[in-house]
Every structure is written in structure tokens, then in C-alpha cells.
Enzyme design. Sequence first.
Site, mmCIF file in Angstrom:
data_model
loop_
_atom_site.group_PDB
_atom_site.id
_atom_site.type_symbol
_atom_site.label_atom_id
_atom_site.label_comp_id
_atom_site.label_asym_id
_atom_site.label_seq_id
_atom_site.Cartn_x
_atom_site.Cartn_y
_atom_site.Cartn_z
ATOM 1 N N GLU A 189 15.219 -7.338 -1.223
ATOM 2 C CA GLU A 189 16.407 -8.303 -1.195
ATOM 3 C C GLU A 189 15.855 -9.264 -0.296
ATOM 4 O O GLU A 189 15.272 -9.144 0.655
ATOM 5 C CB GLU A 189 17.411 -7.427 -0.453
ATOM 6 C CG GLU A 189 18.800 -8.170 -0.369
ATOM 7 C CD GLU A 189 19.863 -7.415 0.105
ATOM 8 O OE1 GLU A 189 19.611 -6.101 0.833
ATOM 9 O OE2 GLU A 189 20.905 -7.726 0.107
ATOM 10 N N ASP A 204 16.099 -2.342 0.350
ATOM 11 C CA ASP A 204 17.482 -2.815 0.380
ATOM 12 C C ASP A 204 17.384 -3.279 2.109
ATOM 13 O O ASP A 204 17.029 -2.339 2.840
ATOM 14 C CB ASP A 204 18.602 -2.115 0.126
ATOM 15 C CG ASP A 204 19.869 -2.497 0.522
ATOM 16 O OD1 ASP A 204 20.179 -3.624 0.072
ATOM 17 O OD2 ASP A 204 20.540 -1.865 1.013
ATOM 18 N N ASP A 241 23.105 2.577 0.291
ATOM 19 C CA ASP A 241 21.834 1.833 0.596
ATOM 20 C C ASP A 241 20.602 2.264 -0.350
ATOM 21 O O ASP A 241 19.915 1.260 -0.996
ATOM 22 C CB ASP A 241 21.298 1.983 1.824
ATOM 23 C CG ASP A 241 22.177 1.312 3.171
ATOM 24 O OD1 ASP A 241 22.934 0.378 2.828
ATOM 25 O OD2 ASP A 241 22.308 1.892 4.013
#
Length: 379
Positions: free
Chosen positions: A275, A185, A358
Site C-alpha cells: 500500500e 497493508d 488487515d
Amino acid sequence: MNKAIKYRVYPTTEQSIMFAKTFGCARKIYNLMLADKIAGYQTTGKIPMVTPAMYKQEYPYLKEVDSFALCNVQLHLQAAFGNHFSKARKKRTGFPRFKSLKNSRKSYTTNNSHGTVAVSDGAIRLPKIGWVKAVIHRQPEDGWLLKSATVSQDPDGKYYVSVLFEIPDPVRDHVPDLSNAIGLDYASDGLYIDSNGNKGTNHKYYRESHEKLAKAQRRLSRMQGSRKGEKRSANYEKQLRKVNRIHRHIANQRLDHLHKLSTEIANRYDVVCAEDLDMRSLAGRGFGNGRATMDNGYGMFLGMLGYKLSDRGKYLVRVNKWFPSSQICHRCGKMHPEMKDLKIRVMDCSCGHHIGRDQNAALNILREGLRVLNESLAA
Ligand SMILES: [Zn+2]
């Protein structure tokens, strides 16, 4: 397997003069050898063997340049004749032609002999030239063998060095283990948080260098020459060089660190789900600190991960930036729109799940990435 990487280089004036000389000598020796081969063929019916050494007496300036450059011209010309007379029609090419100053590519090829050609941080080493400043956008990896380098100058005057490496064959039947996967992430204050809760950060020295840079820039701004139209003092020029040196140092540090991290991950995991971000819009939207976002090199990092994984027969899956990774409870799947607020660092779900924002996002990215990968592999 061979792999070529083309680097942009910035020679000094002295080095560019040497490049020009070598381009000229490569063209000269090509034309001399071609002329003698043709003359020999016309008189004896056979194509004579000619070597660069035969011309060095008559044209002593040929001795001043990289001898590998001239040897490679000989090999190139031999191959051109070979192809022209080849029995296989596919390979057959036209008769070798003379190279004119106007209509020939400015280039030469040299070979590596025990480190005479090398790629290092911010520079490439070449025989007879020394270290040439370069943008090293990609470092060779461990186990790659540097074979040769081709120096060229394009019509705009820009210089490039294309370096040829022999790389170990990828393990052809490496079947990626889809369970050996990790999710990443994006983290604006570092680089990423992975699905195991580990943080990939920018190097601490990087911050220190930034402080040094800020200090150097403040000093520069106080010197005569910092204002537009003002005459630059000698001290200003000196300080400017210092500022530029720190800039280069930071860029190299960052690149080095991103390479280390991405190589580690590519060696360790078979599937990486990350991501995907539109870095430009992120920086513009004032997502935290714009500069920190641009500086932390997440996009560059994903690029490196992409080719390193694919070199190893592994996968990088980019998960769409619109996927609400931070709003889904990883355990029960419940949506938590309140997580849109970046200030909420922990997710507390009614299912009893209590997890850092996160890491939860990284776990969701991992799951989504594996879903996308399985779908595309099944197709
Ligand atoms: Zn839940």
C-alpha cells in the site's frame, strides 16, 4: 559491478583540519607531478614516471596525510595523460591543467586495505582520520566489497564521503516467479500486516528507548536553561548531550531494524505489493497518533524495499492509496463500506468469509498489485 553510495559526514574540528590538509596535499602533489611531467617532456620528449615518494623529502608535510590519497592522485594524473594522448578520439581529453586553490574541487580518494575504510552505524572509518560521524541512509549489504572512498567538501562547506563498493553481478536471467508474491497493508500501530496474516512490527527495544528518551527530556525541561533566553547551566548542557545521544540511538535502531526486515522480504519474495501512502497527509489528518505514524518509518521501509528488490531483478508494486483495499471482501468481491470505520477489526461477509481487517486488505493489495504488474509487463 560497482556501486557508489554518497554519505553526508560531520567531522569534528580536528577531523576537518585533517581533511583540509589532505585536500591541500592532494592538490600540491598533483601540481608538482604535473610540472615535472611537463618539464621532462620538454627536455627528453618523453613523459617521465613520477611518484609521490619523490617529493616527501622536500615537502615533509606530505608524510602527515593519508598516503593512499597521494597515490590516487598519481593514478588520476596518469589516466589524464593517457586519455589526452589516446588514439581513440572519443576518449581524448584536453591537456591536464594545474589546479588552483580557487578553481579546484576539494576532494581526495583513499583505498580500503583490510578494513581501514569501513561503514558502520552512524559513522565511517577513514585512514588517518578515524571514525567520522555520518548519516548512514543506506547500509552496504552482505557480499559487497568496499573498494575506496572519496572525501569531498562542497562550496557550502558540507562534507561528503562517497564509498565505492564492488557488488556481485545481478543474476541476469533471473525470471521473477510472479506466484512468489506477498501483499503488505500499512499498519499504524506497527509497520505492516502481510497477506499471510503476519505482522511486521517495530522492534520492542524501540519502545523502551522511547521511554528512556521521554524521561531524559523531562529531566532536561526542569534544568536551568530550558526556558528561552535563560542562561544554560553546565548540567543542562550535559543533559542535552544525553538527550541527543538517545535520539541518535533510536534513529540507528530504527534504521537497522527496517534494513533487516526489508532484506528478509527482498530475499524471500519475487514480487511485493504494498500500500502506497502519502505519509505527510496521514500524519496531519490525525490518523491514530500522528507521531506513531511518522516514527514507524513505513515510507522509509518502502524505499529500502524498492531498491533491494530492483537490485535482485524483482518487483515492488505500489498500490494506489485510493484503492479500497479494506472494503472489498477478498473471497467474493462484495463492497463493505462499513469497513471505513477503523474500529471494525474483522470483516464478516454474507458469503461466509470471516477475516481480520488487515489481512483481508493485504490480500486485496496483493491481488491488485499483481493485476497492475501483469498489465505493465504485457504492455
Ligand atoms: Zn464475501
